[in-house]
Design an enzyme around this catalytic site. Structure first.
Site: not given
Length: 237
Positions: A43, A70, A191
């Protein structure tokens, strides 16, 4: 069985803290694959505080499992990075500048037209698209109209409430999964999933395809070792 994609942002954070190449990000990614991970997630953020843009190019040529990038598609540099590397999957996340970590999904109703444009842009290049969403029926229904291949359920609420009441914590996610399944959307999740809450989540989400886990997995590996930790996460799935 849902696939395990290891997010290696935290490895990059550790490397960057000393300015050298220890730990070697590419070697860690290859070792994660060797230890059983079925994908690698990164990410990158504009300040490159963990994953650097060059890391993405280096990883793309090295890894053999599924590559998932991401990030916030409102950043042109992110769009260019994804198009230049053509990963298996791009996950669209509505980060704001300077945000420590992702903390909400897209408002797919408000941003429906924009997301549709982004989905088409990436799909035209053969890249599977996943949209980061909260577990809300209307949000998932609007996500489906963008043409996205998958959604990624933002699981912080589940993780924060799992220990107190797992049934209540999982409920909105189970309902969201049924909605996604009915609409033909693939389901990813991520998450704050960890060794304590992952199995219950995976057992209760029908047709879960992939989980992306970084912070908890890397933290566990400090005590348990990276190979053993990856095997333990795979076991929960």
């Amino acid at each position: 069985m849902a696939k395990l994609s290891v997010n290696i942002n935290k490895i990059a954070t550790l490397r960057n803290s000393r300015g050298g190449n220890n730990p070697d990000l590419v070697k860690v990614a290859l070792d994660c694959e060797r230890f059983g991970a079925e994908g690698i997630t990164v990410h990158p953020r504009p300040d490159e505080r963990h994953i650097r843009y060059q890391d993405v190019f280096d990883l793309k040529t090295a890894i053999s499992t599924e590559f998932n990038i991401e990030g916030n598609c409102k950043e042109q540099k992110f769009i260019d990075l994804v198009l230049a590397n053509k990963p298996a999957q791009v996950t669209l996340v509505p980060d704001t500048e300077g945000q420590i970590t992702s903390n909400h999904g897209w408002d797919t109703i408000k941003h429906q037209a924009y997301l549709k444009e982004m989905v088409q842009l990436f799909q035209k290049e053969g890249i599977r698209v996943s949209i980061f969403t909260d577990p809300v029926r209307e949000i998932i229904e609007a996500a489906q109209t963008t043409g996205t291949d998958r959604i990624e359920l933002y699981t912080e609420y589940y993780a924060a409430n799992y220990a107190k009441d797992p049934v209540k914590a999982i409920s909105p996610y189970t309902q969201a999964a049924h909605t996604a399944n009915k609409l033909g959307l693939g389901i990813n999740a991520g998450h704050d999933l960890d060794l304590q809450n992952l199995k219950y989540f995976a057992d209760n989400i029908p047709n879960l395809l992939e989980v992306s886990i970084g912070h908890a997995l890397i933290s566990d590996s400090l005590y348990l070792g990276l190979e053993n930790t990856i095997q333990l996460y795979l076991k929960q799935l």
